[in-house]
Design a protein around this motif. Structure first.
Motif, PDB file in Angstrom:
ATOM      1  N   GLU A 268      37.727  43.255  36.824  1.00 28.30           N
ATOM      2  CA  GLU A 268      39.105  43.119  37.319  1.00 28.30           C
ATOM      3  C   GLU A 268      39.359  43.944  38.573  1.00 28.30           C
ATOM      4  OE1 GLU A 268      41.924  42.816  33.523  1.00 28.30           O
ATOM      5  OE2 GLU A 268      40.608  44.574  33.418  1.00 28.30           O
ATOM      6  N   MET A 269      38.345  44.618  39.070  1.00 26.96           N
ATOM      7  CA  MET A 269      38.562  45.572  40.163  1.00 26.96           C
ATOM      8  C   MET A 269      39.214  44.929  41.380  1.00 26.96           C
ATOM      9  SD  MET A 269      35.337  48.200  40.153  1.00 26.96           S
ATOM     10  CE  MET A 269      34.110  46.980  40.619  1.00 26.96           C
ATOM     11  N   GLN A 270      38.803  43.708  41.720  1.00 23.92           N
ATOM     12  CA  GLN A 270      39.321  43.071  42.930  1.00 23.92           C
ATOM     13  C   GLN A 270      40.555  42.223  42.678  1.00 23.92           C
ATOM     14  OE1 GLN A 270      35.296  41.564  43.968  1.00 23.92           O
ATOM     15  NE2 GLN A 270      35.666  42.467  45.968  1.00 23.92           N
ATOM     16  N   ASN A 271      40.867  41.984  41.410  1.00 22.60           N
ATOM     17  CA  ASN A 271      42.065  41.216  41.064  1.00 22.60           C
ATOM     18  C   ASN A 271      42.816  41.954  39.967  1.00 22.60           C
ATOM     19  OD1 ASN A 271      44.052  39.377  40.535  1.00 22.60           O
ATOM     20  ND2 ASN A 271      42.704  37.828  39.642  1.00 22.60           N
ATOM     21  N   GLN A 272      43.729  42.822  40.387  1.00 29.92           N
ATOM     22  CA  GLN A 272      44.461  43.672  39.445  1.00 29.92           C
ATOM     23  C   GLN A 272      45.892  43.180  39.230  1.00 29.92           C
ATOM     24  OE1 GLN A 272      44.083  47.868  40.573  1.00 29.92           O
ATOM     25  NE2 GLN A 272      42.083  47.427  41.466  1.00 29.92           N
ATOM     26  N   SER A 273      46.094  41.895  39.320  1.00 30.94           N
ATOM     27  CA  SER A 273      47.457  41.351  39.201  1.00 30.94           C
ATOM     28  C   SER A 273      48.096  41.709  37.865  1.00 30.94           C
ATOM     29  CB  SER A 273      47.442  39.834  39.394  1.00 30.94           C
ATOM     30  OG  SER A 273      46.532  39.222  38.499  1.00 30.94           O
TER      31      SER A 273
END
Length: 430
Positions: free
Chosen positions: A203-208
């Motif tokens: 999830e590091m690049q997509n923390q929505s």
């Protein structure tokens, strides 16, 4: 504790010149990660470490006349690969540099048997501060519990924390969980609510989802314990969600110039605690340029050299070399053993005067170690992104080590019992 001036070191090593002439090298392998999801942060650190050793080898013929071999073994930040690198390099190593809390935890029991010191500057298992129990492990100059304490100190300096809410955005990895005991104790003592928000490796690049929780919970502050791609992802989301950047603070591994450069002026106000600081005017930088950069022996570039992480790499190698220098002077030999280096790392006394002698002016706070104190607890400065670079916005902060000394002793005892039989340094009195 001994203070080693250039003159004292020269005198100590002069008596072993003949032995040094026959010596091959000091093998100090680095379990590097120039690839993988954390490569963006690993590369400047490894470049800084390598350049410092290259400079010493070129300028001084190494340390005490013996070249230092900082050979890298690539791990990609993988714990499994890190253990493989440790096993591959340990036979002739005087030190191991794991470069991951996960790898550190895996090799920690091995080094106690192999009797090779771990050098994990500013990372690893926080109870390693207890040198009597963890006699082969060093997390100088400052540990994760130190960082958590100093961050809370700084926030408290902005106003009473009673009734406030602090979100703890952290990598869901041993590294990210390290400061929780100190943060939880601080929350109870100071009356604030601690809201842990884990970020998985995928999830590091997509923390929505995480930042949706931040918007819903509306914390007063966000403390970030991020690494690699997580940092850039979090900072980008914070800007997008209009979270006040002046209320977002990170550990020293979450203060990478390149991550903030992505958002530039919009990231102004973001802060990071740090035990290192870049000083392009420091004499060591001129020596690096002369002996390494101009000689075409570096992988760095002009932009990276000005950043926090490259200079931190320089400082890390300088700390290792101080341990080597101390050991050479104590044992009267240039080609020291792993056991002798352990003594050296326990007898570092990096005073302001010594920092100036090394040409590291303003780049690291003073600290000292002992057989019982393997962290040094140097403290650090709060750095702030001004839209283009990090600047110091505090005097030197010092951690309240007494506040978690009992916790460290408790966790160290638990570790020793769980890993029995566990050898401790019975001769360590302080």
């Amino acid at each position: 504790m001994k203070h080693f001036t250039k003159l004292a070191v020269a005198a100590a090593i002069a008596g072993v010149t003949a032995g040094a002439a026959m010596a091959q090298e000091l093998y100090a392998p680095n379990l590097a990660y120039r690839t993988g999801p954390f490569a963006a942060t690993g590369i400047p650190l490894m470049n800084g470490q390598a350049d410092y050793l290259t400079m010493l080898n070129a300028r001084d013929g190494g340390v005490g006349g013996v070249p230092v071999n900082g050979e890298e073994c690539e791990t990609g930040y993988s714990t499994e690969k890190g253990v493989e690198c440790y096993e591959k390099t340990k036979s002739k190593a005087i030190v191991t540099q794991p470069w991951s809390t996960g790898i550190t935890l895996q090799v920690l029991p091995k080094t106690n048997v192999d009797e090779i010191p771990i050098l994990a500057p500013g990372y690893g298992f926080s109870p390693m501060m207890d040198g009597k129990t963890f006699q082969w492990a060093f997390n100088t100059p400052s540990g994760y519990w130190d960082a958590a304490d100093m961050i809370i100190q700084y926030i408290e300096g902005q106003g009473d924390l009673n009734g406030k809410k602090i979100a703890f955005l952290h990598l869901d990895h041993p590294f990210g969980k390290e400061p929780l005991p100190v943060l939880e104790a601080a929350a109870e003592a100071k009356g604030f609510t601690l809201l842990p928000i884990p970020v998985g490796l995928k999830e590091m690049q997509n923390q929505s989802a995480q930042w949706l929780q931040v918007r819903r919970e509306r914390p007063d502050y966000v403390v970030m314990w991020g690494w690699g791609a997580m940092n850039a992802g979090a900072i980008t989301e914070a800007v997008k969600t209009k979270f006040p950047m002046e209320n977002m603070l990170g550990v020293w591994w979450s203060g990478h110039d390149a991550d903030l450069a992505i958002v530039g002026e919009a990231g102004k106000g973001y802060k990071s605690i740090s035990w290192s600081f870049p000083n392009m005017d420091a004499p060591v930088m001129a020596d690096i340029k002369k002996h390494v950069i101009d000689a075409g022996l570096s992988q760095t570039n002009d932009v990276e050299m000005q950043g926090v992480f490259y200079s931190r790499g320089l400082v890390i190698s300088a700390i290792l070399v101080e341990g080597i220098t101390a050991a050479q002077a104590e044992f009267g030999t240039a080609e020291i053993s792993a056991e002798q280096l352990r003594w050296g790392l326990e007898n570092i006394n990096l005073t302001e005067e010594r920092i100036a002698e090394l040409g590291l002016d303003g780049m690291v706070p003073p600290f000292s170690t002992s057989c019982s104190n393997h962290t040094g607890h140097s403290g650090g400065w709060m750095l702030e992104w001004d839209g283009a670079k990090f600047v110091k916005v505090s005097d030197l902060l010092k951690p309240n080590v007494e506040g978690y000394a009992a916790l460290a002793a408790e966790k160290a005892a638990e570790y020793a019992e769980a890993n029995a039989p566990w050898a401790v340094n019975e001769n360590c009195g302080g």
